[in-house]
Design a protein around this motif. Structure first.
Motif, mmCIF file in Angstrom:
data_model
loop_
_atom_site.group_PDB
_atom_site.id
_atom_site.type_symbol
_atom_site.label_atom_id
_atom_site.label_comp_id
_atom_site.label_asym_id
_atom_site.label_seq_id
_atom_site.Cartn_x
_atom_site.Cartn_y
_atom_site.Cartn_z
ATOM 1 N N GLY A 1 0.811 -1.201 0.000
ATOM 2 C CA GLY A 1 0.000 0.000 0.000
ATOM 3 C C GLY A 1 0.850 1.258 0.000
ATOM 4 O O GLY A 1 2.081 1.213 -0.074
ATOM 5 N N GLU A 2 0.180 2.386 0.088
ATOM 6 C CA GLU A 2 0.862 3.688 0.082
ATOM 7 C C GLU A 2 1.324 4.012 1.496
ATOM 8 O O GLU A 2 0.507 4.181 2.402
ATOM 9 C CB GLU A 2 -0.088 4.765 -0.428
ATOM 10 N N VAL A 3 2.624 4.080 1.709
ATOM 11 C CA VAL A 3 3.149 4.321 3.061
ATOM 12 C C VAL A 3 3.672 5.743 3.250
ATOM 13 O O VAL A 3 3.850 6.186 4.390
ATOM 14 C CB VAL A 3 4.258 3.298 3.411
ATOM 15 N N ALA A 4 3.928 6.461 2.172
ATOM 16 C CA ALA A 4 4.490 7.814 2.275
ATOM 17 C C ALA A 4 3.369 8.845 2.415
ATOM 18 O O ALA A 4 3.155 9.689 1.546
ATOM 19 C CB ALA A 4 5.359 8.118 1.062
ATOM 20 N N THR A 5 2.640 8.748 3.535
ATOM 21 C CA THR A 5 1.561 9.688 3.812
ATOM 22 C C THR A 5 1.694 10.174 5.247
ATOM 23 O O THR A 5 2.560 9.712 5.994
ATOM 24 C CB THR A 5 0.174 9.024 3.646
ATOM 25 N N ASP A 6 0.824 11.086 5.646
ATOM 26 C CA ASP A 6 0.863 11.591 7.018
ATOM 27 C C ASP A 6 0.205 10.641 8.017
ATOM 28 O O ASP A 6 0.378 10.784 9.221
ATOM 29 C CB ASP A 6 0.167 12.959 7.101
ATOM 30 N N GLU A 7 -0.563 9.680 7.522
ATOM 31 C CA GLU A 7 -1.225 8.728 8.413
ATOM 32 C C GLU A 7 -0.205 7.734 8.974
ATOM 33 O O GLU A 7 0.682 7.276 8.252
ATOM 34 C CB GLU A 7 -2.308 7.962 7.656
ATOM 35 N N PRO A 8 -0.313 7.372 10.262
ATOM 36 C CA PRO A 8 0.617 6.382 10.830
ATOM 37 C C PRO A 8 0.568 5.065 10.061
ATOM 38 O O PRO A 8 -0.498 4.614 9.650
ATOM 39 C CB PRO A 8 0.108 6.198 12.268
ATOM 40 N N VAL A 9 1.740 4.478 9.866
ATOM 41 C CA VAL A 9 1.894 3.249 9.095
ATOM 42 C C VAL A 9 2.163 2.089 10.050
ATOM 43 O O VAL A 9 2.959 2.207 10.976
ATOM 44 C CB VAL A 9 3.070 3.388 8.095
ATOM 45 N N LEU A 10 1.499 0.957 9.809
ATOM 46 C CA LEU A 10 1.756 -0.250 10.583
ATOM 47 C C LEU A 10 3.134 -0.788 10.198
ATOM 48 O O LEU A 10 3.379 -1.101 9.028
ATOM 49 C CB LEU A 10 0.670 -1.292 10.299
ATOM 50 N N VAL A 11 4.045 -0.878 11.184
ATOM 51 C CA VAL A 11 5.447 -1.192 10.897
ATOM 52 C C VAL A 11 5.966 -2.258 11.863
ATOM 53 O O VAL A 11 5.607 -2.273 13.038
ATOM 54 C CB VAL A 11 6.323 0.081 11.001
ATOM 55 N N ARG A 12 6.818 -3.127 11.335
ATOM 56 C CA ARG A 12 7.604 -4.032 12.173
ATOM 57 C C ARG A 12 9.071 -3.867 11.819
ATOM 58 O O ARG A 12 9.432 -3.829 10.637
ATOM 59 C CB ARG A 12 7.195 -5.490 11.980
ATOM 60 N N ILE A 13 9.925 -3.757 12.848
ATOM 61 C CA ILE A 13 11.376 -3.803 12.679
ATOM 62 C C ILE A 13 11.777 -5.235 13.011
ATOM 63 O O ILE A 13 11.623 -5.675 14.152
ATOM 64 C CB ILE A 13 12.091 -2.817 13.631
ATOM 65 N N HIS A 14 12.280 -5.971 12.039
ATOM 66 C CA HIS A 14 12.551 -7.399 12.230
ATOM 67 C C HIS A 14 14.009 -7.699 11.910
ATOM 68 O O HIS A 14 14.470 -7.425 10.797
ATOM 69 C CB HIS A 14 11.632 -8.231 11.326
ATOM 70 N N SER A 15 14.721 -8.249 12.878
ATOM 71 C CA SER A 15 16.108 -8.645 12.637
ATOM 72 C C SER A 15 16.142 -10.062 12.078
ATOM 73 O O SER A 15 15.436 -10.958 12.564
ATOM 74 C CB SER A 15 16.919 -8.586 13.935
ATOM 75 N N GLU A 16 16.966 -10.236 11.081
ATOM 76 C CA GLU A 16 17.084 -11.531 10.420
ATOM 77 C C GLU A 16 17.288 -12.663 11.420
ATOM 78 O O GLU A 16 18.074 -12.550 12.361
ATOM 79 C CB GLU A 16 18.280 -11.500 9.459
ATOM 80 N N CYS A 17 16.576 -13.766 11.200
ATOM 81 C CA CYS A 17 16.743 -14.980 11.998
ATOM 82 C C CYS A 17 16.587 -16.150 11.043
ATOM 83 O O CYS A 17 15.477 -16.631 10.832
ATOM 84 C CB CYS A 17 15.707 -15.038 13.131
ATOM 85 N N LEU A 18 17.683 -16.587 10.444
ATOM 86 C CA LEU A 18 17.608 -17.670 9.469
ATOM 87 C C LEU A 18 16.957 -18.905 10.086
ATOM 88 O O LEU A 18 16.106 -19.548 9.468
ATOM 89 C CB LEU A 18 19.001 -18.018 8.948
ATOM 90 N N THR A 19 17.337 -19.223 11.313
ATOM 91 C CA THR A 19 16.821 -20.439 11.934
ATOM 92 C C THR A 19 15.311 -20.371 12.149
ATOM 93 O O THR A 19 14.594 -21.344 11.918
ATOM 94 C CB THR A 19 17.533 -20.707 13.269
ATOM 95 N N GLY A 20 14.811 -19.213 12.551
ATOM 96 C CA GLY A 20 13.384 -19.071 12.790
ATOM 97 C C GLY A 20 12.596 -18.716 11.547
ATOM 98 O O GLY A 20 11.526 -19.285 11.286
ATOM 99 N N ASP A 21 13.127 -17.795 10.743
ATOM 100 C CA ASP A 21 12.394 -17.287 9.583
ATOM 101 C C ASP A 21 12.338 -18.302 8.443
ATOM 102 O O ASP A 21 11.329 -18.399 7.741
ATOM 103 C CB ASP A 21 13.044 -16.006 9.047
ATOM 104 N N ALA A 22 13.435 -19.042 8.230
ATOM 105 C CA ALA A 22 13.517 -19.924 7.060
ATOM 106 C C ALA A 22 13.586 -21.406 7.405
ATOM 107 O O ALA A 22 13.197 -22.237 6.593
ATOM 108 C CB ALA A 22 14.746 -19.553 6.224
#
Length: 197
Positions: free
Chosen positions: A38-59
């Protein structure tokens, strides 16, 4: 530090069509990505996650942590909302790297908790650096966020980067018998905002 935007492409997923944006960090030679919908470059707050890579968990679907479940839950929540972004940072093992993470797992197999294992290897409990976020958020045009996190350090990192956190949304998922002690340690020693189970 110089963080450079490289290119974007479509990324079809089980949750819908995301845009994948690539960045390089010259100071660490790491590559990071942002998944947006979707369009994220707006004044409305954007739903965001900061996620650090975890090969063992993610993949590899490890149950030793909650990382893979958190990533999937974030993608699902963004798809339901139709708008959001995941900043996927290449900081495996809270910054110690994949092979050292295996060493830390071995120490955990022998009784150390996740913090003690990192410290026994000569690292801090969490050595992740979030300074690359400022130029990445600027490129994406995101100024205000609803942050999916249990980690107060990520809230502070965004505030330090000049991003307004309008809301913290609890992001607890993936608890199981294999990661119970891990999650209790995150709450007790690292200050993560997790419910006691």
């Amino acid at each position: 530090m110089t963080v450079n935007y490289v290119e974007s492409s479509k990324l079809p997923t089980s949750w819908g069509m995301f845009e994948m944006h690539g960045f390089t960090d010259d100071s660490t030679d790491k590559e990071h990505i942002v998944l947006s919908m979707g369009e994220v470059a707006t004044d409305e707050p954007v739903l965001v996650r900061i996620h650090s890579e975890c090969l063992t968990g993610d993949a590899l679907f490890s149950l030793r942590c909650d990382c893979g479940a958190q990533l999937q839950a974030a993608m699902h929540r963004i798809a339901v909302e139709g708008r959001g972004a995941i900043f996927y940072l290449r900081q495996e093992g809270r910054g110690i790297g994949l092979v050292n993470k295996i060493r830390a797992y071995n120490l955990q197999d022998k009784g150390a908790d996740t913090v003690e294992a990192n410290e026994q290897l000569g690292f801090g409990a969490d050595i992740r650096d979030y300074s690359m976020l400022k130029p990445m958020f600027e490129k994406m045009g995101i100024k205000r966020v609803k942050l999916m996190t249990n980690n107060p350090r990520k809230i502070k990192a965004l505030e330090d980067a000049g991003v307004e956190v309008t809301e913290r949304q609890a992001h607890e998922t993936g608890r199981n018998p294999h990661n119970q002690h891990y999650l209790d340690t995150k709450r007790g020693k690292l200050g993560h905002l997790l419910d006691k189970k």
